[in-house]
Scaffold this motif. Structure first.
Motif, mmCIF file in Angstrom:
data_model
loop_
_atom_site.group_PDB
_atom_site.id
_atom_site.type_symbol
_atom_site.label_atom_id
_atom_site.label_comp_id
_atom_site.label_asym_id
_atom_site.label_seq_id
_atom_site.Cartn_x
_atom_site.Cartn_y
_atom_site.Cartn_z
ATOM 1 N N ASP A 46 0.819 -1.225 0.000
ATOM 2 C CA ASP A 46 0.000 0.000 0.000
ATOM 3 C C ASP A 46 0.845 1.264 0.000
ATOM 4 O O ASP A 46 0.293 2.366 -0.089
ATOM 5 N N VAL A 47 2.135 1.131 0.151
ATOM 6 C CA VAL A 47 2.969 2.346 0.255
ATOM 7 C C VAL A 47 3.133 2.969 -1.136
ATOM 8 O O VAL A 47 3.664 2.331 -2.058
ATOM 9 N N GLN A 48 2.663 4.205 -1.241
ATOM 10 C CA GLN A 48 2.751 4.913 -2.525
ATOM 11 C C GLN A 48 4.137 5.553 -2.641
ATOM 12 O O GLN A 48 4.471 6.430 -1.839
ATOM 13 N N PRO A 49 4.959 5.117 -3.605
ATOM 14 C CA PRO A 49 6.296 5.725 -3.706
ATOM 15 C C PRO A 49 6.220 7.183 -4.160
ATOM 16 O O PRO A 49 5.411 7.523 -5.019
ATOM 17 N N LYS A 50 7.073 7.999 -3.549
ATOM 18 C CA LYS A 50 7.154 9.403 -3.985
ATOM 19 C C LYS A 50 8.400 9.593 -4.833
ATOM 20 O O LYS A 50 8.544 10.556 -5.558
ATOM 21 N N ASP A 51 9.305 8.643 -4.706
ATOM 22 C CA ASP A 51 10.571 8.725 -5.424
ATOM 23 C C ASP A 51 10.924 7.321 -5.890
ATOM 24 O O ASP A 51 10.667 6.369 -5.157
ATOM 25 N N HIS A 52 11.521 7.193 -7.066
ATOM 26 C CA HIS A 52 11.738 5.835 -7.561
ATOM 27 C C HIS A 52 12.880 5.104 -6.858
ATOM 28 O O HIS A 52 13.008 3.894 -7.029
ATOM 29 N N HIS A 53 13.706 5.833 -6.086
ATOM 30 C CA HIS A 53 14.739 5.132 -5.323
ATOM 31 C C HIS A 53 14.439 5.152 -3.821
ATOM 32 O O HIS A 53 15.349 4.989 -3.002
ATOM 33 N N GLN A 54 13.165 5.374 -3.485
ATOM 34 C CA GLN A 54 12.753 5.434 -2.083
ATOM 35 C C GLN A 54 13.165 4.180 -1.305
ATOM 36 O O GLN A 54 13.108 3.075 -1.835
ATOM 37 N N ARG A 55 13.557 4.400 -0.052
ATOM 38 C CA ARG A 55 13.923 3.268 0.812
ATOM 39 C C ARG A 55 12.805 2.971 1.796
ATOM 40 O O ARG A 55 11.964 3.814 2.070
ATOM 41 N N THR A 56 12.866 1.772 2.361
ATOM 42 C CA THR A 56 11.873 1.375 3.360
ATOM 43 C C THR A 56 12.461 0.323 4.291
ATOM 44 O O THR A 56 13.391 -0.391 3.914
ATOM 45 N N ALA A 57 11.882 0.239 5.492
ATOM 46 C CA ALA A 57 12.149 -0.935 6.345
ATOM 47 C C ALA A 57 11.238 -2.039 5.817
ATOM 48 O O ALA A 57 10.246 -1.771 5.135
ATOM 49 N N LEU A 58 11.571 -3.281 6.134
ATOM 50 C CA LEU A 58 10.783 -4.399 5.589
ATOM 51 C C LEU A 58 10.702 -5.555 6.584
ATOM 52 O O LEU A 58 11.722 -5.970 7.145
ATOM 53 N N TYR A 59 9.480 -6.058 6.760
ATOM 54 C CA TYR A 59 9.222 -7.296 7.508
ATOM 55 C C TYR A 59 8.344 -8.119 6.580
ATOM 56 O O TYR A 59 7.219 -7.702 6.263
ATOM 57 N N VAL A 60 8.820 -9.266 6.115
ATOM 58 C CA VAL A 60 8.075 -10.015 5.098
ATOM 59 C C VAL A 60 8.110 -11.509 5.410
ATOM 60 O O VAL A 60 9.146 -12.051 5.800
ATOM 61 N N GLY A 61 6.955 -12.158 5.266
ATOM 62 C CA GLY A 61 6.935 -13.605 5.494
ATOM 63 C C GLY A 61 5.584 -14.117 5.929
ATOM 64 O O GLY A 61 4.543 -13.602 5.490
ATOM 65 N N SER A 62 5.600 -15.111 6.815
ATOM 66 C CA SER A 62 4.365 -15.770 7.250
ATOM 67 C C SER A 62 3.450 -14.763 7.953
ATOM 68 O O SER A 62 3.901 -14.016 8.834
ATOM 69 N N ARG A 63 2.190 -14.800 7.574
ATOM 70 C CA ARG A 63 1.255 -13.781 8.045
ATOM 71 C C ARG A 63 1.187 -13.652 9.582
ATOM 72 O O ARG A 63 1.308 -12.533 10.100
ATOM 73 N N PRO A 64 1.061 -14.761 10.346
ATOM 74 C CA PRO A 64 0.933 -14.587 11.802
ATOM 75 C C PRO A 64 2.150 -13.888 12.419
ATOM 76 O O PRO A 64 2.015 -13.087 13.330
ATOM 77 N N MET A 65 3.317 -14.195 11.877
ATOM 78 C CA MET A 65 4.544 -13.604 12.426
ATOM 79 C C MET A 65 4.614 -12.113 12.085
ATOM 80 O O MET A 65 4.944 -11.274 12.937
ATOM 81 N N VAL A 66 4.295 -11.779 10.835
ATOM 82 C CA VAL A 66 4.369 -10.374 10.406
ATOM 83 C C VAL A 66 3.274 -9.577 11.122
ATOM 84 O O VAL A 66 3.508 -8.436 11.557
ATOM 85 N N GLU A 67 2.111 -10.188 11.324
ATOM 86 C CA GLU A 67 1.035 -9.478 12.036
ATOM 87 C C GLU A 67 1.408 -9.239 13.501
ATOM 88 O O GLU A 67 1.051 -8.214 14.081
ATOM 89 N N ASP A 68 2.129 -10.184 14.070
ATOM 90 C CA ASP A 68 2.592 -10.021 15.448
ATOM 91 C C ASP A 68 3.516 -8.797 15.540
ATOM 92 O O ASP A 68 3.377 -7.955 16.434
ATOM 93 N N VAL A 69 4.441 -8.703 14.583
ATOM 94 C CA VAL A 69 5.364 -7.551 14.571
ATOM 95 C C VAL A 69 4.581 -6.260 14.318
ATOM 96 O O VAL A 69 4.859 -5.223 14.939
ATOM 97 N N ALA A 70 3.581 -6.312 13.440
ATOM 98 C CA ALA A 70 2.783 -5.116 13.140
ATOM 99 C C ALA A 70 2.118 -4.605 14.415
ATOM 100 O O ALA A 70 2.095 -3.391 14.673
ATOM 101 N N ARG A 71 1.598 -5.540 15.225
ATOM 102 C CA ARG A 71 0.950 -5.144 16.499
ATOM 103 C C ARG A 71 1.942 -4.400 17.392
ATOM 104 O O ARG A 71 1.640 -3.362 17.962
ATOM 105 N N ILE A 72 3.164 -4.941 17.454
ATOM 106 C CA ILE A 72 4.196 -4.326 18.302
ATOM 107 C C ILE A 72 4.550 -2.929 17.762
ATOM 108 O O ILE A 72 4.654 -1.969 18.514
ATOM 109 N N LEU A 73 4.725 -2.849 16.450
ATOM 110 C CA LEU A 73 5.136 -1.581 15.857
ATOM 111 C C LEU A 73 4.067 -0.506 16.026
ATOM 112 O O LEU A 73 4.371 0.674 16.151
ATOM 113 N N LYS A 74 2.813 -0.936 16.024
ATOM 114 C CA LYS A 74 1.717 0.048 16.128
ATOM 115 C C LYS A 74 1.372 0.368 17.587
ATOM 116 O O LYS A 74 0.572 1.258 17.825
ATOM 117 N N SER A 75 1.956 -0.383 18.557
ATOM 118 C CA SER A 75 1.548 -0.198 19.967
ATOM 119 C C SER A 75 2.171 1.070 20.552
ATOM 120 O O SER A 75 3.164 1.576 20.074
#
Ligand code: AFP
Length: 327
Positions: A298-327
């Protein structure tokens, strides 16, 4: 008895016909495959021919360019041009957008033709990552800055291992292997395993104490549950995650002892690294988020060389991290 497997081209042709699609996409992907095979041959003989060292200049990211980066870029641009199907390309190796066929092209291509430079000097696996978006054929002219959600396909070659993984929008993630005739064959659909027994955790452990406190705490709580693997080339590391499940992460660097080395925006490139694996992961049943817990797609790039952090993989694990990041 020789066992003959279905070829990639046969697989894709059937897919296109089933969905009443044109052959333009097939021609483009054929070009990308030719590029990957060509790069692979240069890579295999790289140590002998002196192609695994530095070229003597720096790229848009300020990094030293390697001879293989130049070769891979030149080869890929050649095949994209030859396909006649690409409007513009965006590459890690080029600061500017690369016009390919602005009038007649149908697709935007985002690529990194040789990702994982720390492995190059050793001839160890590197990746060729690419994402593809389609020109808006009916409405007003559209932008090349597409979020991953708008990709129609994304894929990666792990060079020189001879594996190719391609995700097609709403049609799954598929893995192929190169055969004796240099054809990619034997489609196998990749679905992230639900059983956490095989899950792995992949990140650069030497960065651990530079991550946010939240992520450091999450690692401390979870690290003993998983096998730890890290190659240092996203395509190779993500290849394992797709097979075994778990999570690859490259968190934001916010606690570096030398504040100048912090990377709050992340290290990986959104358009030709993070969005590519996020697209493949979603089609395999997984998820990918950034440091704010927002889906990478969903991240709309503003620049074609834009950087990002990344957490990618099994949904339950990534959702667990998402909860922590949003807390
Ligand atoms: P390079 O091509 O600049 O080595 O970057 C590779 C990469 O973008 C990605 O493929 C790896 O997952 C990650 O960076 C490795 O970064 P570290 O060397 O900092 O662990």
């Amino acid at each position: 008895m020789i066992r003959f497997e279905q070829t990639f081209m046969d697989f894709l042709l059937q897919h296109q016909e089933r969905h009443n699609r044109t052959y333009h996409f097939l021609i483009l992907v054929d070009g990308l495959i030719n590029a990957a095979k060509h790069i692979q041959q240069y890579y295999l003989t790289g140590a002998l021919k002196g192609n695994l060292g530095f070229a003597g200049n720096t790229n848009v990211q300020g990094e030293d360019v390697m001879r293989m980066d130049q070769i891979a870029q030149e080869v890929t641009i050649h095949y994209l041009k030859a396909s006649g199907r690409v409007i513009h390309a965006i590459s890690e190796e080029s600061e500017q957008i690369i016009p390919i066929n602005p009038e007649g092209g149908r697709y935007f291509v985002y690529f990194d033709p040789l990702d994982g430079s720390s492995n190059v000097a050793h001839g160890l696996p590197v990746g060729f990552l690419f994402g593809i978006a389609k020109r808006n054929l009916t409405g007003p002219e559209d932008s090349h800055l597409r979020a991953g959600r708008e990709f129609i396909a994304a894929g990666m070659f792990v060079i020189p291992t001879g594996t190719f993984t391609l995700a097609l929008k709403d049609a799954g993630t598929w893995r192929f292997h190169i055969d004796e005739t240099m054809n990619y064959v034997k489609p196998v659909q990749m679905v992230l395993p639900e059983d956490a027994k095989s899950w792995e955790l992949s990140f650069n452990e030497s960065n651990r104490y530079t991550f946010s406190e939240k992520i450091q705490a999450w690692i401390a709580q979870n690290e003993r549950k998983y096998v730890f693997r890290y190659l240092g080339a996203l395509a190779g590391d993500f290849h394992r995650i797709l097979s075994n499940g778990g999570m690859f992460m490259y968190p934001a660097i916010v606690n570096h002892p030398n504040p100048k080395k912090n990377r709050p925006q992340g290290k990986l490139r959104l358009m030709y690294e993070a969005a590519v694996v996020a697209f493949m992961c979603k089609e395999a049943g997984g998820e990918a988020i950034d440091e704010a817990g927002i889906p990478i797609l969903d991240v709309q790039p503003k620049d074609h060389h834009q950087r990002t952090a990344l957490y990618v993989g099994s949904r339950p694990m990534v959702e667990d991290v998402a909860r922590i990041l949003k807390s």
